[in-house]
Design a protein around this motif. Structure first.
Motif, PDB file in Angstrom:
ATOM      1  N   THR A 259      55.222   5.598 -47.511  1.00 46.07           N
ATOM      2  CA  THR A 259      55.234   5.133 -49.025  1.00 46.07           C
ATOM      3  C   THR A 259      54.056   5.761 -50.018  1.00 46.07           C
ATOM      4  OG1 THR A 259      53.822   3.181 -48.674  1.00 46.07           O
ATOM      5  CG2 THR A 259      55.677   2.800 -48.421  1.00 46.07           C
ATOM      6  N   ARG A 260      53.131   6.940 -48.895  1.00 44.64           N
ATOM      7  CA  ARG A 260      52.818   7.571 -49.729  1.00 44.64           C
ATOM      8  C   ARG A 260      53.356   9.572 -49.284  1.00 44.64           C
ATOM      9  NH1 ARG A 260      46.937   4.784 -47.477  1.00 44.64           N
ATOM     10  NH2 ARG A 260      47.295   3.175 -48.512  1.00 44.64           N
ATOM     11  N   VAL A 261      54.129   9.327 -49.339  1.00 47.72           N
ATOM     12  CA  VAL A 261      54.279  11.340 -48.979  1.00 47.72           C
ATOM     13  C   VAL A 261      54.289  11.530 -50.392  1.00 47.72           C
ATOM     14  CG1 VAL A 261      55.868  10.656 -46.960  1.00 47.72           C
ATOM     15  CG2 VAL A 261      56.692  10.422 -48.661  1.00 47.72           C
ATOM     16  N   ARG A 262      54.480  11.181 -51.626  1.00 48.82           N
ATOM     17  CA  ARG A 262      54.753  12.296 -52.258  1.00 48.82           C
ATOM     18  C   ARG A 262      52.948  12.551 -52.588  1.00 48.82           C
ATOM     19  NH1 ARG A 262      56.068   8.282 -57.137  1.00 48.82           N
ATOM     20  NH2 ARG A 262      55.522   6.842 -56.183  1.00 48.82           N
ATOM     21  N   GLY A 263      52.327  11.623 -52.807  1.00 49.30           N
ATOM     22  CA  GLY A 263      50.938  12.609 -52.878  1.00 49.30           C
ATOM     23  C   GLY A 263      50.370  13.575 -51.964  1.00 49.30           C
ATOM     24  N   ARG A 264      50.819  14.131 -50.645  1.00 47.69           N
ATOM     25  CA  ARG A 264      49.989  13.846 -49.473  1.00 47.69           C
ATOM     26  C   ARG A 264      51.079  15.529 -49.907  1.00 47.69           C
ATOM     27  NH1 ARG A 264      47.101  10.577 -48.130  1.00 47.69           N
ATOM     28  NH2 ARG A 264      47.619   9.236 -46.840  1.00 47.69           N
ATOM     29  N   THR A 265      50.062  16.740 -48.988  1.00 48.97           N
ATOM     30  CA  THR A 265      50.732  18.284 -48.566  1.00 48.97           C
ATOM     31  C   THR A 265      52.008  17.895 -47.469  1.00 48.97           C
ATOM     32  OG1 THR A 265      49.095  18.692 -47.131  1.00 48.97           O
ATOM     33  CG2 THR A 265      49.007  19.230 -50.023  1.00 48.97           C
ATOM     34  N   VAL A 266      52.392  19.013 -47.826  1.00 49.73           N
ATOM     35  CA  VAL A 266      53.547  19.444 -46.701  1.00 49.73           C
ATOM     36  C   VAL A 266      52.799  19.182 -45.055  1.00 49.73           C
ATOM     37  CG1 VAL A 266      54.899  20.659 -45.211  1.00 49.73           C
ATOM     38  CG2 VAL A 266      55.177  20.106 -48.100  1.00 49.73           C
ATOM     39  N   ARG A 267      52.122  20.011 -45.281  1.00 46.67           N
ATOM     40  CA  ARG A 267      50.704  20.372 -43.958  1.00 46.67           C
ATOM     41  C   ARG A 267      50.266  19.015 -43.368  1.00 46.67           C
ATOM     42  NH1 ARG A 267      45.785  23.993 -43.364  1.00 46.67           N
ATOM     43  NH2 ARG A 267      45.239  23.486 -41.376  1.00 46.67           N
ATOM     44  N   SER A 268      49.697  17.754 -44.460  1.00 48.23           N
ATOM     45  CA  SER A 268      49.375  16.595 -43.782  1.00 48.23           C
ATOM     46  C   SER A 268      49.919  16.096 -43.734  1.00 48.23           C
ATOM     47  CB  SER A 268      48.427  16.237 -45.729  1.00 48.23           C
ATOM     48  OG  SER A 268      48.257  14.759 -44.915  1.00 48.23           O
ATOM     49  N   VAL A 269      51.525  15.863 -44.153  1.00 50.21           N
ATOM     50  CA  VAL A 269      52.463  14.745 -43.332  1.00 50.21           C
ATOM     51  C   VAL A 269      52.651  15.251 -42.554  1.00 50.21           C
ATOM     52  CG1 VAL A 269      55.165  14.353 -44.115  1.00 50.21           C
ATOM     53  CG2 VAL A 269      53.802  14.665 -46.277  1.00 50.21           C
ATOM     54  N   LEU A 270      53.068  16.306 -41.852  1.00 53.04           N
ATOM     55  CA  LEU A 270      53.159  17.227 -40.472  1.00 53.04           C
ATOM     56  C   LEU A 270      52.355  16.416 -39.741  1.00 53.04           C
ATOM     57  CD1 LEU A 270      54.819  20.148 -41.362  1.00 53.04           C
ATOM     58  CD2 LEU A 270      56.018  18.179 -40.530  1.00 53.04           C
ATOM     59  N   LEU A 271      51.141  16.378 -39.961  1.00 51.59           N
ATOM     60  CA  LEU A 271      50.075  15.964 -39.198  1.00 51.59           C
ATOM     61  C   LEU A 271      50.466  14.731 -38.729  1.00 51.59           C
ATOM     62  CD1 LEU A 271      47.541  17.146 -37.632  1.00 51.59           C
ATOM     63  CD2 LEU A 271      46.168  16.665 -39.353  1.00 51.59           C
ATOM     64  N   ARG A 272      50.251  14.002 -40.234  1.00 55.62           N
ATOM     65  CA  ARG A 272      49.982  12.833 -39.643  1.00 55.62           C
ATOM     66  C   ARG A 272      50.850  11.785 -38.877  1.00 55.62           C
ATOM     67  NH1 ARG A 272      46.226  10.216 -43.432  1.00 55.62           N
ATOM     68  NH2 ARG A 272      45.362  11.799 -45.186  1.00 55.62           N
ATOM     69  N   VAL A 306      62.095   4.358 -47.672  1.00 58.05           N
ATOM     70  CA  VAL A 306      62.257   6.399 -47.747  1.00 58.05           C
ATOM     71  C   VAL A 306      62.431   5.925 -49.595  1.00 58.05           C
ATOM     72  CG1 VAL A 306      63.803   8.263 -47.983  1.00 58.05           C
ATOM     73  CG2 VAL A 306      63.191   6.757 -45.343  1.00 58.05           C
ATOM     74  N   PRO A 307      61.954   6.950 -49.932  1.00 59.82           N
ATOM     75  CA  PRO A 307      61.319   7.144 -51.358  1.00 59.82           C
ATOM     76  C   PRO A 307      62.504   7.351 -51.427  1.00 59.82           C
ATOM     77  CG  PRO A 307      60.273   8.735 -50.580  1.00 59.82           C
ATOM     78  CD  PRO A 307      60.345   7.607 -49.386  1.00 59.82           C
ATOM     79  N   TRP A 308      63.495   7.349 -52.071  1.00 62.47           N
ATOM     80  CA  TRP A 308      64.988   7.644 -52.525  1.00 62.47           C
ATOM     81  C   TRP A 308      65.497   8.144 -54.041  1.00 62.47           C
ATOM     82  CZ3 TRP A 308      68.336   8.804 -48.498  1.00 62.47           C
ATOM     83  CH2 TRP A 308      67.940   7.478 -47.406  1.00 62.47           C
ATOM     84  N   GLN A 309      64.704   7.417 -54.746  1.00 67.06           N
ATOM     85  CA  GLN A 309      64.517   7.440 -56.334  1.00 67.06           C
ATOM     86  C   GLN A 309      63.182   8.806 -57.214  1.00 67.06           C
ATOM     87  OE1 GLN A 309      64.710   3.349 -57.687  1.00 67.06           O
ATOM     88  NE2 GLN A 309      66.932   3.205 -57.259  1.00 67.06           N
ATOM     89  N   HIS A 310      62.952   9.039 -56.001  1.00 68.00           N
ATOM     90  CA  HIS A 310      61.275   9.856 -56.671  1.00 68.00           C
ATOM     91  C   HIS A 310      61.887  11.588 -56.912  1.00 68.00           C
ATOM     92  CE1 HIS A 310      59.139   6.219 -57.476  1.00 68.00           C
ATOM     93  NE2 HIS A 310      59.448   6.413 -56.196  1.00 68.00           N
TER      94      HIS A 310
END
Length: 588
Positions: A259-272, A306-310
């Motif tokens: 639910t927080r992927v919009r505020g993350r960088t791609v690198r941060s998302v992959l690491l998490r 999943v943030p389908w509408q964002h």
């Protein structure tokens, strides 16, 4: 415990509300961009305190000198455990109460989180200490060489002989047991089992607490973890339920990150995603059963969150998170996952025991496979409202509140998904049991369902407290009457004291069940009794061997897969076999 710590998805303004915890135990509720001055000191200290108290108390209990084979000795041992627990807990609780009344918010927050960690460690430390008392004088673990302990030892010995890992059984604990025996116990797998049973029992509570701390503030994390860790700890096989209690908050964290992927960088998302995937892979290798019951519901929850509408960018980040999690989990879990994909359809569980014979809708407890504890006619325990007791009504009220207040909270969604998934699969397999002559381990969903209900009840109470606080703030805005700022700190400190007393009482109850008892009584103390009846490595009897007689350990052979095509009805006499399973009992 007024501090609420979970966040609704898609609410960017939530970071300004001190109720919400943004990124787990390492973060404060301060707005983004402000680094906490303590850095990693507090979360690392919290983990160290929880684990050190759990393991340290278990080691301290090993010098309690009593005869565990007589009841007076057992009572003396349990009393000594409580006395030592008080010596540990009272200074900790005094410090928490002192800072609640005499210190500032930041200092009290640090002392509170360390106090919660200490209580989490002390809870299962007492249970592990009780097992150490029950096994005093014998090098063998609970169960000796019988039942599941014997099977685990045979798998480990086969692994040490270079015969490979067991078919579809998760290899994590087998490898740990074998390597422990090889390097620390001179190849004595049965003696290594005792060490690992005590160690995993001691860290059970701390690991459960630390997993929930990635989602909740200290007092609320402890409110979930302490009861759950004591209720679900099985010292004979602590690894299996350890995976269950840790898996649920890890899934909650995965949904929270989604639910927080919009505020993350791609690198941060992959690491998490990679970190979460590695944790899930290790849990899968340790015990895979809970994944079977949880995954269908969690997949539905993932699709819902999943943030389908964002927009495309949010969807790509969500795909990156889920892809990194899935790929890493598959790579780490590959030793078991590949075998399951190749041969999973051939794995059939046909062992029926007491919990298979009771009303399948009863999920508030389990009786174990001991025919004498409690008597079968007293199980399930009677309840006053259509067979349901007060605890059942309490957790159902918690479920109702969680549905009303928390459907947008990822931890609540995770618990609801795991609950619904286990509930449906439970009745699917039970409904086909007679036709397929297969149990498929469905009674084990009892533990997962009850765990989810307990977690949802605490989450509902937390959300309700947060709602009351928010409503009060709105009603008193601009008015001279306000709740004192220190009231929250004092409520949290008082709640910790209550939880600590509950933990001490509940842990003593749990440890008492495993005290050695004569096999004729058929209670859970049979496993400790067995460990006192096997010879030591030098051929002598354990110190407190019953009647000073014991038997030599037997050679363990690797269990063979059964070729039976009918249920095996355990805990049923041949005279009653037809009434329970139908047909004739097996010969012999």
């Amino acid at each position: 415990m007024p501090d609420v710590a979970i966040e609704a998805p898609d609410e960017p303004q939530a970071h300004d509300d001190p109720q919400f915890l943004q990124d787990g135990p390492g973060q404060s509720a301060d707005p983004p961009g402000r680094r906490h001055p303590r850095g990693l000191f507090a979360p690392v200290g919290e983990a160290v305190v929880a684990l050190a108290v759990g393991v340290g108390f278990m080691l301290w209990a090993r010098d309690i000198s009593v005869d565990p084979l007589i009841r007076v000795g057992q009572v003396s041992g349990l009393a000594k455990l409580q006395f030592r627990a008080a010596l540990v807990a009272l200074p900790v609780l005094a410090a928490v109460l002192f800072t609640a009344y005499r210190s500032d918010r930041r200092r009290h927050g640090l002392v509170l989180r360390l106090g919660c960690a200490a209580v989490a460690g002390l809870g299962t430390g007492i249970v592990a200490g009780g097992i150490a008392v029950a096994l005093r004088g014998t090098p063998w673990g609970l169960g000796g060489q019988d039942g599941d302990p014997g099977t685990l030892q045979s798998y480990a010995e086969s692994y040490l002989r270079g015969e490979g890992l067991p078919g579809l059984y998760p290899p994590g604990f087998i490898v740990l047991l074998a390597e422990w025996a090889k390097y620390l116990r001179h190849g004595q797998v049965g003696f290594a089992l005792k060490d690992v049973q005590l160690l995993l029992s001691a860290v059970f509570g701390p690991l459960c607490y630390l997993a929930w701390r990635t989602l909740l503030r200290p007092a609320w994390a402890l409110a979930v973890a302490l009861p759950a860790s004591i209720v679900f700890l099985d010292p004979i096989r602590p690894y299996s339920h350890l995976v269950m209690v840790v898996l649920l908050p890890v899934l909650g964290r995965l949904l929270t990150e989604l639910t927080r992927v919009r505020g993350r960088t791609v690198r941060s998302v992959l690491l998490r995603g990679a970190v979460l995937g590695a944790v899930l892979g290790v849990l899968f290798l340790t015990y895979s059963g809970w994944f079977v019951w949880s995954v269908p519901g969690v997949l539905v929850a993932v699709l819902a969150l999943v943030p389908w509408q964002h927009g495309r960018a949010a969807l790509l980040r969500a795909a990156a998170l889920l892809g990194a999690t899935g790929l890493t989990a598959a790579l780490v879990g590959a030793p078991l996952l590949t075998r399951m994909l190749a041969n999973g359809a051939n794995a059939v569980d046909r062992y029926a025991y007491f919990d298979v014979y009771i009303d399948p809708a009863y999920v508030m407890g389990w009786r174990s496979d001991r025919s004498g504890w409690p008597p079968s006619w007293a199980w399930p325990p009677p309840g006053g409202l259509a067979g349901q007791d007060a605890v059942t009504l309490l957790v159902l009220a918690g479920l109702a509140l969680a549905l009303a207040l928390g459907l947008r909270r990822p931890p609540v969604v995770a618990a609801l998904a795991a609950l619904a998934s286990a509930w449906v699969l439970r009745f699917w397999f039970a409904g086909h049991m007679q036709r397929d002559q297969a149990v498929m381990l469905y009674p084990r969903t009892t533990w997962q369902i009850l765990y989810c209900l307990l977690a949802l009840t605490v989450l509902a109470a937390m959300l309700l407290a947060g709602g009351v606080r928010s409503t009060w703030s709105r009603l008193t805005a601009g008015q001279p009457v306000r709740l004192p700022r220190f009231l929250g700190r004092r409520l949290a400190a008082g709640s910790l004291c209550g939880l600590a007393l509950f933990g001490a009482m509940a842990a003593s109850w749990s440890a008492n069940r495993y005290m050695p008892t004569d096999p004729a009584q058929h209670t859970m103390g049979l496993d400790a009794w067995r460990s006192h009846t096997l010879e030591r490595a030098d051929g002598s009897c354990p110190l407190y061997a019953p009647r000073h007689t014991c038997t030599p350990p037997h050679e363990l052979s690797r269990p063979q897969d059964s070729t039976d095509t009918r249920l095996w009805c355990g805990n049923v006499s041949f005279q009653n076999w037809a009434a329970y399973c139908g047909g004739r009992p097996p010969s012999g």
